[in-house]
Design an enzyme around this catalytic site. Structure first.
Site: not given
Ligand code: NAD
Length: 459
Positions: A11, A154, A158, A218, A267, A270
């Site tokens: 994200v 968001e 993906e 979701n 899976g 999310c």
């Molecule tokens: P991700 O695990 O791919 O990325 C999260 C990142 O945050 C990691 O790189 C981690 O190292 C970093 N991080 C953790 N703590 C930190 C800090 N204190 N400072 C800086 N960086 C830090 O996760 P994602 O899939 O991008 O999901 C992020 C959020 O968005 C989640 O809450 C998820 O539910 C939501 N979301 C995800 C999607 C999706 O399709 N992946 C879609 C919508 C919403």
């Protein structure tokens, strides 16, 4: 505008790249130095169509940069997006430790007004916690610097994340009803203006409603999938065809065709965690959710459907068997293996002694990484998994083919080659990719989900 993105995962990185693409100056922060190294050397740590090119373009233009330097990142943007992970806690609720840490960092270093945007999927009430964490840090510094916390969940998917972000169906923004909240609202309106040039897609609301909207979306989608999976299982017993039922109900505009496909379970990072977290929130609020509990249980069961079908064909002991598996990622166009149904299938088959020949267009490396963790208790089992470069080479020496992910590359295979290569000409299809009569016309037996089994003799 100057923007900071805290967390450069799926994200965060997509948000940062797309914000830079429309002319903003973006600095992405991550605590994972290896991720930042990859990004600073011109790569990206995930597979997402169009993202590599967009990141490269905007880095070259000087609008997108990556850092592990927290102080520099906080200083950079008036708008600070928090896009860190919110994995499930032991009890299923969202673990907010990364969100809180990100908030504290902002409070620790900020010197002027900030709009702090919760982009992570977070339970209702999190904005209040983020506000309290920042305020606490400011109090320790004896500062009264103004800020506001905005909820901007968001909705990107993906595999189509860049496209979704650049052309959103909607942008949900929850703001506080005070002067800082109003300032945040105006900045968010300006920030998202380039993404909605042909019509207004912004929904402004209170913060709690915005936080709940993400979970509601979701949970609704997960519910549709589980509903169709249960109907598919019933159709199998009753001798009906779920594909015909899908078309029959989808034509009703109140229902619609989207997200009505039966399969081998959902899976990803999310749906499973968000359903779990919303269920937990409902329990804590004393309202409970029988629907969400059922959706979760139904999906867990559905992830075993492919193994069950294979056991029905070949018996419990699969020691002499080898299966080709096409598709490992939880869905096409991504290498994300979080909660992927393939992991459940692989465990079930290895437990019964089978050998596997597996192929995925992009998730092979990630599969090797996660299987090492999944089978830490039985590392020797992994010697029975062979990774093949092409879908067709996975078939060599295999008894049957199992399809787990609906990659486009699998949609029109060489059925003659499949029949001539498999020891037992059988396809078990967890995604209902093919027309059953066509498959059977090549002399193959075909076991889809929720549709009648076809053998060459039955057509
Ligand atoms: P991700 O695990 O791919 O990325 C999260 C990142 O945050 C990691 O790189 C981690 O190292 C970093 N991080 C953790 N703590 C930190 C800090 N204190 N400072 C800086 N960086 C830090 O996760 P994602 O899939 O991008 O999901 C992020 C959020 O968005 C989640 O809450 C998820 O539910 C939501 N979301 C995800 C999607 C999706 O399709 N992946 C879609 C919508 C919403």
């Amino acid at each position: 505008m100057k923007i900071t993105i805290v967390g450069s995962g799926y994200v965060g990185l997509v948000t940062g790249a797309c914000m830079a693409e429309v002319g903003n100056n973006v600095l992405c922060l991550d605590v994972d130095a290896s991720k930042i190294d990859v990004l600073n050397s011109g790569g990206i740590p995930i597979h997402e169509p169009g993202l590599l090119e967009m990141v490269a373009r905007n880095r070259a233009a000087g609008r997108l940069a990556f850092t592990t330097d927290v102080e520099k990142a906080v200083a950079h943007g008036e708008i600070q997006f928090i896009a860190v992970g919110t994995p499930p806690d032991e009890d299923g609720s969202a673990d907010l430790k990364y969100v809180t840490a990100a908030a504290r960092n902002i409070g620790r270093y900020m010197t002027g007004f900030k709009v702090v945007v919760d982009k992570s999927t977070v339970p209702v009430g999190t904005a209040d916690k983020v506000r309290a964490a920042i305020q606490d840090e400011l109090n320790q510094r004896k500062l009264s610097t103004p800020f506001t916390v905005v909820s901007n969940p968001e909705f990107l998917k993906e595999g189509a994340a860049v496209e979704d972000f650049m052309r959103p169906d909607r942008v949900v923004v929850g703001c506080a009803a005070d002067a800082e909240g109003e300032r945040g609202k105006q900045l968010m309106r300006a920030l998202y203006a380039p993404f909605q040039r042909n019509h207004e897609r912004m929904f402004f609301m209170d913060v709690r409603s915005a936080e709940l909207t993400k979970y509601a979306a979701n949970a609704m989608l997960a519910t549709r999938i589980s509903f169709m999976n249960e109907l598919a299982n019933l159709a199998e017993i009753l001798g009906a065809d779920i594909e015909l039922v899908r078309q029959g109900i989808g034509s009703d505009p109140r229902i619609g065709y989207h997200f009505l496909y039966a399969g081998c379970g959902y899976g990803g990072s999310c749906f499973p965690k968000d359903v779990q977290a919303l269920k937990r929130t409902s329990e804590e609020a004393g309202s409970g959710s029988r629907i969400l509990a059922a959706v979760e249980a139904s999906n867990d069961a559905q992830k075993h459907v492919l193994a069950r079908k294979l056991v029905k064909e070949y018996g419990e002991d699969l020691k002499s068997r080898c299966f080709a598996i096409w598709g490992l990622a939880f869905k096409p166009n991504t290498d994300d293996m979080r909660e992927a149904p393939s992991r459940v299938l692989i465990r079930e088959l290895l437990e019964r002694g089978a050998r596997l020949r597996v192929h995925d267009p992009v998730a092979m490396e990630e599969t090797q990484r996660v299987l090492k963790l999944d089978f830490a208790d039985h590392p020797d089992w992994l010697s029975r998994v062979e990774y093949t470069d092409t879908p067709n080479s996975a078939l060599e020496g295999a008894d049957a083919l199992v399809i787990v992910t609906e990659w486009k590359a699998f949609r029109s295979p060489d059925f003659e080659f499949i029949r001539n290569t498999l020891r037992d000409p059988l396809i078990v299809d967890g995604r209902n990719l093919y027309d059953p009569a066509t498959v059977a016309s090549y002399g193959l037996r075909y076991i889809p989900i929720g549709r009648p089994i076809v053998t060459p003799q039955t057509v």
